[in-house]
Write a protein that holds these residues in place. Structure first.
Motif, PDB file in Angstrom:
ATOM      1  N   VAL A   1       1.210  -1.147   0.307  1.00  0.00           N
ATOM      2  CA  VAL A   1      -0.382   0.037   0.087  1.00  0.00           C
ATOM      3  C   VAL A   1       0.818   1.472   0.436  1.00  0.00           C
ATOM      4  O   VAL A   1       0.989   2.661  -0.484  1.00  0.00           O
ATOM      5  CB  VAL A   1      -1.042   0.379   1.084  1.00  0.00           C
ATOM      6  N   VAL A   2       1.463   1.590   1.063  1.00  0.00           N
ATOM      7  CA  VAL A   2       3.086   2.610   1.304  1.00  0.00           C
ATOM      8  C   VAL A   2       3.514   2.765  -0.466  1.00  0.00           C
ATOM      9  O   VAL A   2       3.862   3.979  -0.663  1.00  0.00           O
ATOM     10  CB  VAL A   2       3.523   2.442   2.328  1.00  0.00           C
ATOM     11  N   LEU A   3       4.742   1.661  -0.771  1.00  0.00           N
ATOM     12  CA  LEU A   3       5.023   1.524  -1.651  1.00  0.00           C
ATOM     13  C   LEU A   3       4.565   1.779  -3.634  1.00  0.00           C
ATOM     14  O   LEU A   3       5.298   2.724  -4.022  1.00  0.00           O
ATOM     15  CB  LEU A   3       5.864   0.701  -2.005  1.00  0.00           C
ATOM     16  N   SER A   4       3.159   0.999  -3.205  1.00  0.00           N
ATOM     17  CA  SER A   4       2.808   1.614  -4.874  1.00  0.00           C
ATOM     18  C   SER A   4       2.264   3.320  -4.549  1.00  0.00           C
ATOM     19  O   SER A   4       2.255   3.386  -5.671  1.00  0.00           O
ATOM     20  CB  SER A   4       1.354   0.479  -5.075  1.00  0.00           C
ATOM     21  N   SER A   5       1.674   3.518  -3.776  1.00  0.00           N
ATOM     22  CA  SER A   5       1.029   5.206  -3.454  1.00  0.00           C
ATOM     23  C   SER A   5       2.399   5.711  -3.810  1.00  0.00           C
ATOM     24  O   SER A   5       2.554   6.420  -4.553  1.00  0.00           O
ATOM     25  CB  SER A   5       0.685   5.440  -2.322  1.00  0.00           C
ATOM     26  N   ARG A   6       3.975   5.496  -3.001  1.00  0.00           N
ATOM     27  CA  ARG A   6       4.782   6.618  -3.247  1.00  0.00           C
ATOM     28  C   ARG A   6       5.393   6.342  -4.911  1.00  0.00           C
ATOM     29  O   ARG A   6       6.478   6.892  -5.569  1.00  0.00           O
ATOM     30  CB  ARG A   6       5.764   5.553  -2.711  1.00  0.00           C
ATOM     31  N   ALA A   7       5.415   4.869  -5.291  1.00  0.00           N
ATOM     32  CA  ALA A   7       5.515   4.921  -6.713  1.00  0.00           C
ATOM     33  C   ALA A   7       4.741   5.544  -7.776  1.00  0.00           C
ATOM     34  O   ALA A   7       5.473   6.564  -8.484  1.00  0.00           O
ATOM     35  CB  ALA A   7       6.005   3.195  -7.198  1.00  0.00           C
ATOM     36  N   LEU A   8       3.541   5.633  -8.345  1.00  0.00           N
ATOM     37  CA  LEU A   8       2.589   6.312  -8.551  1.00  0.00           C
ATOM     38  C   LEU A   8       3.059   7.804  -8.113  1.00  0.00           C
ATOM     39  O   LEU A   8       3.523   8.419  -9.084  1.00  0.00           O
ATOM     40  CB  LEU A   8       1.340   5.658  -8.037  1.00  0.00           C
ATOM     41  N   ALA A   9       3.149   8.684  -7.029  1.00  0.00           N
ATOM     42  CA  ALA A   9       3.187   9.624  -7.428  1.00  0.00           C
ATOM     43  C   ALA A   9       4.999  10.136  -7.155  1.00  0.00           C
ATOM     44  O   ALA A   9       4.635  11.375  -8.048  1.00  0.00           O
ATOM     45  CB  ALA A   9       3.639   9.690  -5.474  1.00  0.00           C
ATOM     46  N   HIS A  10       5.857   9.164  -7.336  1.00  0.00           N
ATOM     47  CA  HIS A  10       6.961   9.555  -8.169  1.00  0.00           C
ATOM     48  C   HIS A  10       6.823   9.453  -9.496  1.00  0.00           C
ATOM     49  O   HIS A  10       7.902  10.232 -10.757  1.00  0.00           O
ATOM     50  CB  HIS A  10       8.105   8.403  -8.019  1.00  0.00           C
ATOM     51  N   HIS A  11       6.257   8.421  -9.718  1.00  0.00           N
ATOM     52  CA  HIS A  11       5.799   8.787 -11.214  1.00  0.00           C
ATOM     53  C   HIS A  11       5.613  10.091 -11.928  1.00  0.00           C
ATOM     54  O   HIS A  11       6.066  10.638 -13.361  1.00  0.00           O
ATOM     55  CB  HIS A  11       5.050   6.777 -11.707  1.00  0.00           C
ATOM     56  N   LYS A  12       4.573  10.382 -11.362  1.00  0.00           N
ATOM     57  CA  LYS A  12       3.797  11.625 -12.015  1.00  0.00           C
ATOM     58  C   LYS A  12       4.616  12.966 -11.734  1.00  0.00           C
ATOM     59  O   LYS A  12       4.818  13.534 -12.884  1.00  0.00           O
ATOM     60  CB  LYS A  12       2.566  11.779 -10.824  1.00  0.00           C
ATOM     61  N   TRP A  13       5.145  12.773 -10.140  1.00  0.00           N
ATOM     62  CA  TRP A  13       6.245  14.096 -10.678  1.00  0.00           C
ATOM     63  C   TRP A  13       7.612  14.084 -11.174  1.00  0.00           C
ATOM     64  O   TRP A  13       7.933  14.986 -11.880  1.00  0.00           O
ATOM     65  CB  TRP A  13       7.163  13.847  -8.568  1.00  0.00           C
ATOM     66  N   TYR A  14       7.743  13.253 -12.035  1.00  0.00           N
ATOM     67  CA  TYR A  14       9.238  13.054 -12.945  1.00  0.00           C
ATOM     68  C   TYR A  14       8.281  12.988 -14.280  1.00  0.00           C
ATOM     69  O   TYR A  14       9.049  14.235 -15.140  1.00  0.00           O
ATOM     70  CB  TYR A  14       9.210  11.093 -13.182  1.00  0.00           C
ATOM     71  N   LEU A  15       7.169  13.130 -14.998  1.00  0.00           N
ATOM     72  CA  LEU A  15       6.371  13.562 -15.643  1.00  0.00           C
ATOM     73  C   LEU A  15       6.409  15.482 -15.720  1.00  0.00           C
ATOM     74  O   LEU A  15       7.061  15.501 -17.033  1.00  0.00           O
ATOM     75  CB  LEU A  15       5.268  12.695 -15.895  1.00  0.00           C
ATOM     76  N   ALA A  16       6.496  15.349 -14.810  1.00  0.00           N
ATOM     77  CA  ALA A  16       5.667  16.865 -14.816  1.00  0.00           C
ATOM     78  C   ALA A  16       6.489  17.619 -14.738  1.00  0.00           C
ATOM     79  O   ALA A  16       7.586  18.943 -15.025  1.00  0.00           O
ATOM     80  CB  ALA A  16       5.187  16.828 -13.083  1.00  0.00           C
ATOM     81  N   LYS A  17       7.458  16.923 -15.044  1.00  0.00           N
ATOM     82  CA  LYS A  17       9.351  17.318 -14.407  1.00  0.00           C
ATOM     83  C   LYS A  17      10.437  17.347 -15.257  1.00  0.00           C
ATOM     84  O   LYS A  17      10.920  18.858 -15.647  1.00  0.00           O
ATOM     85  CB  LYS A  17      10.402  17.128 -12.977  1.00  0.00           C
ATOM     86  N   PHE A  18      10.117  17.094 -15.930  1.00  0.00           N
ATOM     87  CA  PHE A  18      11.276  16.641 -17.136  1.00  0.00           C
ATOM     88  C   PHE A  18      10.231  15.854 -18.582  1.00  0.00           C
ATOM     89  O   PHE A  18       9.608  14.872 -18.590  1.00  0.00           O
ATOM     90  CB  PHE A  18      11.920  14.630 -16.815  1.00  0.00           C
ATOM     91  N   GLU A  19      10.202  16.838 -19.905  1.00  0.00           N
ATOM     92  CA  GLU A  19       9.549  16.294 -20.966  1.00  0.00           C
ATOM     93  C   GLU A  19      10.290  15.367 -21.665  1.00  0.00           C
ATOM     94  O   GLU A  19       9.341  14.522 -22.475  1.00  0.00           O
ATOM     95  CB  GLU A  19      10.203  18.033 -21.750  1.00  0.00           C
ATOM     96  N   ASP A  20      11.141  15.483 -21.215  1.00  0.00           N
ATOM     97  CA  ASP A  20      11.856  14.023 -21.845  1.00  0.00           C
ATOM     98  C   ASP A  20      11.695  12.622 -21.407  1.00  0.00           C
ATOM     99  O   ASP A  20      12.435  11.749 -21.120  1.00  0.00           O
ATOM    100  CB  ASP A  20      13.538  14.148 -22.203  1.00  0.00           C
ATOM    101  N   TYR A  21      11.032  12.809 -20.099  1.00  0.00           N
ATOM    102  CA  TYR A  21      10.802  11.380 -19.603  1.00  0.00           C
ATOM    103  C   TYR A  21      10.030  10.364 -19.981  1.00  0.00           C
ATOM    104  O   TYR A  21       9.385  10.198 -20.840  1.00  0.00           O
ATOM    105  CB  TYR A  21       9.450  11.667 -18.639  1.00  0.00           C
ATOM    106  N   PRO A  22      10.513   9.115 -20.236  1.00  0.00           N
ATOM    107  CA  PRO A  22      10.145   8.257 -21.140  1.00  0.00           C
ATOM    108  C   PRO A  22       9.008   7.840 -20.783  1.00  0.00           C
ATOM    109  O   PRO A  22       8.017   6.710 -20.006  1.00  0.00           O
ATOM    110  CB  PRO A  22      11.415   6.304 -20.395  1.00  0.00           C
TER     111      PRO A  22
END
Length: 265
Positions: free
Chosen positions: A233-254
């Motif tokens: 529960v905790v780590l899947s939420s954190r993984a999703l938050a990281h993914h959204k953060w990366y997408l917002a921060k890096f235009e060239d994110y894979p």
């Protein structure tokens, strides 16, 4: 330590009942945490804020908060009358537990490079959880878990052990990748590459989830299953938050990289 436990619990039956209740309570905690994390990220690392208390140095926080998960179980194994530690399934499961927490409490904090301070409330809650879970897991395995003959040759134990090992190795490798993203003196965030990071943003989280799911499958108890559920529960939420953060921060994110499960999620 036996004298202390005898003061806390009037009988072995009472202690075992308490351990069972702790497992059920952790399932309830997982459900409540799941709802909470829909609205708030776990406040440490890049999501740390001062509203959760004054900052604690990252290395110091990781060392102190994880230490009870190692030291308390160590005391339970070596300074109590352990009725089940001579049994092979119990020995192997306890070894799995200690492999993780020796690394997490004694080695990992020394390897942190410039981590962000941890808010005090997150730090304090982590201490409580590590103490709670460390006692529940290792006291059950060292004193009460009674596995039938041939347990270690059952498909569930073998599959669980393989999953645990794979998850542990993925977690270690992913942490290594994250540590080496920055050169000495560099600051800021970079896109992680290599290993399972080629497929998911939360490779380190996926590794730890797989690790404890394997542990639960091999152990076959409510106690290990509750821990695996809470971790997921905790780590899947954190993984999703990281993914959204990366997408917002890096235009060239894979664009094909997923949050947690390769090709799916």
């Amino acid at each position: 330590m036996d004298a202390l436990l005898s003061r806390l619990f009037s009988s072995e039956e009472e202690e075992l009942h308490t351990l069972d209740c702790m497992a059920y309570a952790m399932v309830l905690m997982a459900a409540c945490t799941c709802v909470t994390l829909l609205f708030e990220n776990v406040p440490y690392g890049r999501y740390a804020t001062r509203k959760y208390g004054f900052p604690v140095d990252a290395r110091l926080a990781w060392f102190i908060q994880e230490l009870p998960a190692f030291m308390l179980p160590l005391g339970l194994v070596f300074w109590t009358s352990c009725a089940r530690t001579s049994m092979l399934p119990n020995q192997l499961l306890i070894a799995m537990y200690f492999c993780h927490y020796v690394q997490r409490s004694l080695i990992y904090p020394l390897l942190i490079r410039g981590g962000k301070p941890t808010p005090f409330i997150s730090f304090a809650l982590a201490i409580v959880f590590c103490t709670y879970n460390g006692f529940m897991q290792v006291r059950y395995l060292s004193h009460y878990a009674d596995y039938p003959a041939g347990w270690v040759t059952r498909p569930s134990f073998i599959a669980g052990s393989v999953l645990w090992l794979l998850g542990w190795l993925v977690n270690l490798h992913s942490d290594h990748i994250l540590r080496n993203l920055r050169q000495p003196g560099e600051t800021g965030y970079k896109i992680p590459t290599g290993g399972l990071f080629e497929y998911v943003s939360g490779a380190n989280f996926l590794g730890e989830i797989v690790e404890w799911v394997g542990f639960a499958l091999a152990g076959g108890s409510a106690h290990s299953s509750a821990f695996a559920l809470f971790t997921a529960v905790v780590l899947s939420s954190r993984a999703l938050a990281h993914h959204k953060w990366y997408l917002a921060k890096f235009e060239d994110y894979p664009p094909r990289r997923k949050a947690l499960i390769p090709f799916l999620f």
